[in-house]
Design a protein around this motif. Sequence first.
Motif, PDB file in Angstrom:
ATOM      1  N   ILE A 142     -15.912 -12.874 -11.408  1.00  0.00           N
ATOM      2  CA  ILE A 142     -15.196 -11.686 -10.952  1.00  0.00           C
ATOM      3  C   ILE A 142     -15.427 -11.325  -9.450  1.00  0.00           C
ATOM      4  CG2 ILE A 142     -17.499 -10.163 -10.277  1.00  0.00           C
ATOM      5  CD1 ILE A 142     -18.828 -10.814 -12.447  1.00  0.00           C
ATOM      6  N   MET A 143     -15.262 -11.830  -8.385  1.00  0.00           N
ATOM      7  CA  MET A 143     -15.300 -12.190  -6.854  1.00  0.00           C
ATOM      8  C   MET A 143     -13.463 -12.073  -6.731  1.00  0.00           C
ATOM      9  SD  MET A 143     -18.575 -11.589  -4.852  1.00  0.00           S
ATOM     10  CE  MET A 143     -18.685 -13.557  -4.548  1.00  0.00           C
ATOM     11  N   PRO A 144     -13.421 -13.041  -7.210  1.00  0.00           N
ATOM     12  CA  PRO A 144     -11.474 -13.487  -6.909  1.00  0.00           C
ATOM     13  C   PRO A 144     -10.867 -12.738  -7.560  1.00  0.00           C
ATOM     14  CG  PRO A 144     -13.215 -15.895  -7.394  1.00  0.00           C
ATOM     15  CD  PRO A 144     -14.137 -14.467  -7.547  1.00  0.00           C
ATOM     16  N   ALA A 145     -11.360 -12.328  -8.702  1.00  0.00           N
ATOM     17  CA  ALA A 145     -10.364 -11.314  -9.139  1.00  0.00           C
ATOM     18  C   ALA A 145     -10.001  -9.491  -8.774  1.00  0.00           C
ATOM     19  CB  ALA A 145     -10.843 -10.590 -10.878  1.00  0.00           C
ATOM     20  N   VAL A 146     -11.781  -9.217  -8.238  1.00  0.00           N
ATOM     21  CA  VAL A 146     -11.095  -8.152  -7.602  1.00  0.00           C
ATOM     22  C   VAL A 146     -10.559  -8.430  -5.556  1.00  0.00           C
ATOM     23  CG1 VAL A 146     -12.669  -6.368  -6.181  1.00  0.00           C
ATOM     24  CG2 VAL A 146     -13.354  -7.727  -8.709  1.00  0.00           C
ATOM     25  N   ALA A 147     -10.901  -9.325  -5.899  1.00  0.00           N
ATOM     26  CA  ALA A 147      -9.854  -9.694  -4.656  1.00  0.00           C
ATOM     27  C   ALA A 147      -8.691  -9.702  -4.628  1.00  0.00           C
ATOM     28  CB  ALA A 147     -10.419 -10.619  -3.440  1.00  0.00           C
ATOM     29  N   LEU A 148      -8.553 -10.237  -5.692  1.00  0.00           N
ATOM     30  CA  LEU A 148      -6.837 -10.558  -5.801  1.00  0.00           C
ATOM     31  C   LEU A 148      -6.546  -9.471  -6.390  1.00  0.00           C
ATOM     32  CD1 LEU A 148      -4.136 -12.158  -5.815  1.00  0.00           C
ATOM     33  CD2 LEU A 148      -5.092 -13.663  -8.204  1.00  0.00           C
ATOM     34  N   GLY A 149      -6.708  -8.544  -6.897  1.00  0.00           N
ATOM     35  CA  GLY A 149      -6.184  -6.917  -8.035  1.00  0.00           C
ATOM     36  C   GLY A 149      -6.244  -6.462  -7.056  1.00  0.00           C
ATOM     37  N   ALA A 150      -6.910  -6.175  -5.758  1.00  0.00           N
ATOM     38  CA  ALA A 150      -6.973  -4.396  -5.247  1.00  0.00           C
ATOM     39  C   ALA A 150      -5.472  -4.407  -4.803  1.00  0.00           C
ATOM     40  CB  ALA A 150      -8.026  -5.564  -3.999  1.00  0.00           C
ATOM     41  N   LEU A 151      -4.203  -5.707  -4.391  1.00  0.00           N
ATOM     42  CA  LEU A 151      -3.248  -5.370  -3.637  1.00  0.00           C
ATOM     43  C   LEU A 151      -2.182  -4.564  -5.084  1.00  0.00           C
ATOM     44  CD1 LEU A 151      -1.854  -4.633  -1.717  1.00  0.00           C
ATOM     45  CD2 LEU A 151      -1.113  -7.539  -1.549  1.00  0.00           C
ATOM     46  N   ALA A 152      -2.195  -5.318  -6.284  1.00  0.00           N
ATOM     47  CA  ALA A 152      -1.840  -5.009  -7.421  1.00  0.00           C
ATOM     48  C   ALA A 152      -1.871  -3.635  -8.181  1.00  0.00           C
ATOM     49  CB  ALA A 152      -2.313  -6.044  -8.237  1.00  0.00           C
ATOM     50  N   MET A 153      -3.656  -3.772  -8.124  1.00  0.00           N
ATOM     51  CA  MET A 153      -4.144  -2.341  -8.373  1.00  0.00           C
ATOM     52  C   MET A 153      -3.213  -1.121  -7.827  1.00  0.00           C
ATOM     53  SD  MET A 153      -6.554   0.355  -6.727  1.00  0.00           S
ATOM     54  CE  MET A 153      -7.455  -0.426  -5.827  1.00  0.00           C
ATOM     55  N   SER A 154      -2.935  -0.802  -5.821  1.00  0.00           N
ATOM     56  CA  SER A 154      -2.369   0.254  -5.360  1.00  0.00           C
ATOM     57  C   SER A 154      -0.517  -0.007  -6.077  1.00  0.00           C
ATOM     58  CB  SER A 154      -2.383  -0.184  -4.202  1.00  0.00           C
ATOM     59  OG  SER A 154      -3.292  -0.868  -3.469  1.00  0.00           O
ATOM     60  N   THR A 155      -0.260  -1.094  -6.450  1.00  0.00           N
ATOM     61  CA  THR A 155       0.739  -0.767  -6.861  1.00  0.00           C
ATOM     62  C   THR A 155       0.950  -0.275  -8.370  1.00  0.00           C
ATOM     63  OG1 THR A 155       1.275  -3.106  -6.005  1.00  0.00           O
ATOM     64  CG2 THR A 155       3.135  -1.556  -7.526  1.00  0.00           C
ATOM     65  N   PHE A 156       0.005  -0.457  -8.979  1.00  0.00           N
ATOM     66  CA  PHE A 156       0.008   0.372 -10.077  1.00  0.00           C
ATOM     67  C   PHE A 156      -0.626   1.721 -10.377  1.00  0.00           C
ATOM     68  CE2 PHE A 156       1.417  -3.312 -12.773  1.00  0.00           C
ATOM     69  CZ  PHE A 156       0.296  -3.648 -12.940  1.00  0.00           C
ATOM     70  N   ALA A 157      -1.325   2.039  -9.382  1.00  0.00           N
ATOM     71  CA  ALA A 157      -1.517   3.360  -9.041  1.00  0.00           C
ATOM     72  C   ALA A 157      -0.600   3.555  -8.562  1.00  0.00           C
ATOM     73  CB  ALA A 157      -2.938   3.646  -7.889  1.00  0.00           C
ATOM     74  N   ARG A 158       0.108   3.997  -8.138  1.00  0.00           N
ATOM     75  CA  ARG A 158       1.055   5.262  -7.357  1.00  0.00           C
ATOM     76  C   ARG A 158       2.533   4.544  -8.235  1.00  0.00           C
ATOM     77  NH1 ARG A 158       2.906   4.000  -1.557  1.00  0.00           N
ATOM     78  NH2 ARG A 158       0.483   3.380  -0.934  1.00  0.00           N
ATOM     79  N   MET A 159       2.503   3.842  -8.884  1.00  0.00           N
ATOM     80  CA  MET A 159       3.535   4.113  -9.888  1.00  0.00           C
ATOM     81  C   MET A 159       3.236   4.841 -11.163  1.00  0.00           C
ATOM     82  SD  MET A 159       4.657   1.430 -12.645  1.00  0.00           S
ATOM     83  CE  MET A 159       4.828   2.194 -13.107  1.00  0.00           C
ATOM     84  N   ALA A 160       2.540   4.195 -11.451  1.00  0.00           N
ATOM     85  CA  ALA A 160       1.432   4.918 -12.820  1.00  0.00           C
ATOM     86  C   ALA A 160       1.429   7.377 -12.343  1.00  0.00           C
ATOM     87  CB  ALA A 160       0.322   4.970 -13.256  1.00  0.00           C
TER      88      ALA A 160
END
Lengths: 497, 306, 277
Positions: B173-191
């Motif tokens: 859980i924690m590693p996935a959240v830490a790693l996913g945070a940056l990509a999350m921004s990219t997807f959010a902006r893009m979407a």
Amino acid sequence: MHRLWLSLAALLLATPAFAQSAADKTELVIDLAADAATLDPQLQWDTDSYSVYRNIFDNLVTRDQSGKIVPQVATAWHYTNDTTLVFDLRDDIAFQDGSKLTPEDVAFSVQRITDPAFKSPQLSQFDQIASAEVSGPHQVTLHTKTPYPALLAQLVKLSIVPKAVVQKLGDGEFNQHPLGSGPYKLDSWQHGVAVTLTANPNYWRGKPPFARAVFRAVPDVPTRVADLRAGRVDLVRGLGPDDAQALKQEAGLKVLSVPTERVAYLFINAQAGPTKDVRVRQAIAMAIDRDGIISALQQGYGVPVNEVLTPADFGYDKDVKPWPFDANRAKALIRQAGAEGAELAFLTSPVYDRRLNEAVQQMLQDVGLKVSIVMMDQPSYLHRRQGPPDQAGSLSQGRWSCACEDADGVIFPLFRTGSIWSKYSNPEFDKAVDAARQTLDPAARMADYHRAFEILREDVPAIGLFQDVAIYGARKPLQWTPTANEAFFLMDMHWAP
Amino acid sequence: MPRYLLSRLLQAAIATFGVITLVFFVMRLAGDPTLLLVPQGASAEQIAELRHALGFDRPLLTQYIAYLDQLAHFDLGESFVQRAPVSAILGARIPYTLALAAGALAVALGIGLPAGIAMAVWRGRAVERLLAALVLTGQSLPTFWSGILMILLFGVILHWLPTSGADGPASLIMPAVALGALAMSTFARMARIAVLDELQRDYVVAARARGLSLGAALWRHVLRNAAIPVITVTALEIGNLLAGAVIVETVFAWPGIGQLAIQSIAARDFLVVQAIVLFVSVTYITLSLLADIAYSLVDPRIRAVA
Amino acid sequence: MKARLSPGIVLILFLLTLFVVAAVLAPWVSPHDPLRQSLLLRLRPPGTVAAQGDFLLGTDDLGRDLLSRIIYGARASFIVATLSVSVSLLTGTILGLAAGWFRGWSATLIMRLVDTMLSIPAILLAVLTVAVLGPGFTKLILVLGLTRWPRYTRVAYASTLQVAALPYIRAAVMAGAGPARILLRHVLPNIAGPLMVVATSEFGLMILFEAGLSFLGLGIQPPAPSWGSIMSAGRDYVARAWWMTVFPGIGLFLVVLCVNLMGDWLRDRLDPRSVGR
């Protein structure tokens, strides 16, 4: 490809198996700093590897709690001449597959580790052995190239491997599926994560204390402490003094510590730079507040030494006079040598305690020397430290253990002319240490080392700081007395009833 | 179309070859592992002997050609440190990194996409500002810092999650959240941009004017068309996730190839490092190739600028 | 697009100015010498008052004032980011301009090199290079600068291609103007916008990168302060001395946040067509 998916599935479906087992008294869960590199006892020789494989294999001889060399696979030994040692072996030892351990296996083990084609990284510890042969139904004879007093100490590190199994499986397979005569056999090896061992029910020394032992790889020190606190593991190694203080306050946990044969020292370049002048080196010796380091940085976990050797080693001279901690005298000596403001490069790598580096830097700055810490990774550091004197910097921190508990393994490689570690040369010193390694007479050797340490005291090519103390954390019910050579034998541990 | 494909394949092949060569020479120039393998007291002669036995004293070019020859036979070599085939070592650790990347992607898509859509739909409102702040936070948080803080909060203080290691789904859980945070921004902006774009299209405006609800408009028209750029960006983000895994795996002691890479560089275990870089680079090159192809299927203008 | 600055932008500019002031005026602004150790004052909490003075944010594992080390860490981040972005901007732009203008085999060579370097995970490339060159301040700047130029080249290349096709550029060529003159006077100003957008996002990334490398022990050398190395040292004491982890992290987070916001704002003005990162 199959394996990829299977392991992926296994990982995701695995229940946290360790959480309950730590409370289980038939099991022992241990946190090490890294996964074992190899389980073949004749390949890698790092702490995390040997902590595991020394429980799978037996050794020819071993050390007892007090450090004395005692029988294990060998029952007795005697010298027939200065270069020939004969071992009588036990006849009741069986390997984990049921086959008997014979003198052929012992001779094979020696030949394998000394065979250049095998490329063992440990070769340098055994290359004084010229040959090994079976000399009787329960006897093996070893020949050395020259008289070699450290031979028995080195044989403490020789594990016996089964000749038939090694030859059948081949070296590569044997490394993945090691098989020995020791108290534990390999159950599973999850690379990078953990090694699981199960008890060998037919072990010749008696019943092993735990049914299962799990060695987990946890690189982070605070994580190891957290695991211990959470009850996920029973024993952790490699703790620092600050962690020990924190653990002492916890109910249910305890700190186990032992002074080891590892000595913490400050190397000083006697052949290049401002430290070429012996007065500068002597001034440095007087500028270091060794007791302050031991109490503040080591929290008392350190035994002061006045030479680059520990009391756990043969050859330790307790009569060496220390240099007093006297900053004013140091400053005066530096002024006398005209070295005020001299720039010294302190070479180091992340392996060494950076707080000690920085504390030493501060102490030397206070007496008028400008010290700059040059950090690089370990291979680069070793390369420079072992290279030509003008590349080796002026200072560096060292932690030396020869795992042989003998001065020959420490001050010979560190200070003898021609050694890659030595940035110092004194023919009188060379004569003393050369003589000490060519005789088997302990009294003569002690006299030689006494002379050697007197010379080192005057020339100061290094300053002995303290005897390193190994700190372990454990749950209170675990009974174990760690030893100076940092061995990790499960047979020496058990749960309090 | 086939010509474009061919030229991109050739580009990919050259890039792969470039990666192999660059990493090979950079690693060898850093020195060999002999000094790390021998016991402390080994003499210069003994070190030279081991160095020779392991083949490190051969001229660089010879070693390079031998390595290329090995690769041509799909042989990644044997690790000098672990004395085991590199393919086996990697095979044991890659699943962990893949699991981590999958988890991070799930986090990034699971939070990023809905956030981006919401930001587009409720543009100008307080919700959008809040989500925009969340997205910005994800983009600016240093992964190692967020990792350490999460360990402190959820592991040490609250005891909700395991502090390290890979003992089961909870530790992901924690590693996935830490790693996913940056990509999350990219997807959010893009979407957000994709949905905004679609919402302004004539046919959507017309449909809404005819009475189509926002939800139905989203479902029937917008999301379907916005899906294409999302898919292509996903392909590229996977490559970035593999790269970001290095720090996350180090902080969380997650036994994947990122942690293995750092350890192997420190240990000068050349062949392992080279194999890892090769794996990650080939993955990235393949994914960006697929993304490019997908883009060109959609937008014929792009094919001209190859 | 608003003509006036919103209060949000004002706040961001204020925080960034704070950062730059701390960086530039560090010796005058910091309350203690960031290198001065006090073995007796190790790991003291924020607000500790001792004979040596006030330790507003506490002390680290060698008794050094954390606030001073954070201020000097800001200086390190600022200098490293500025210099490395300059190096990669310069290198990348020149190569991209050349590839876009002259095309042919030089363009192919340069762009294939760009592909290669972009295929290797940035952090691995940095770690590898540091392993070869050894850590150190100048080398760090070189490593960061020389691993990031491909991003600028890609943008410069694509933009140059587009600009080169514009009618008035072609007219200038036909009028006999030399390439240097055209590139400098006409092409460069046109591609500056997208390049600045890249540079701004790279600035934030370089700050993170330097912190990350220092965290791994490969960046700024001790005892010189760096936010990454303070946090790395703080890992051993995360439960007992949380301030070593929290405060530098907040500083890092805020600076990167502001730089990213600045970048977004700039992008809206200079290059509205570019999407996301």
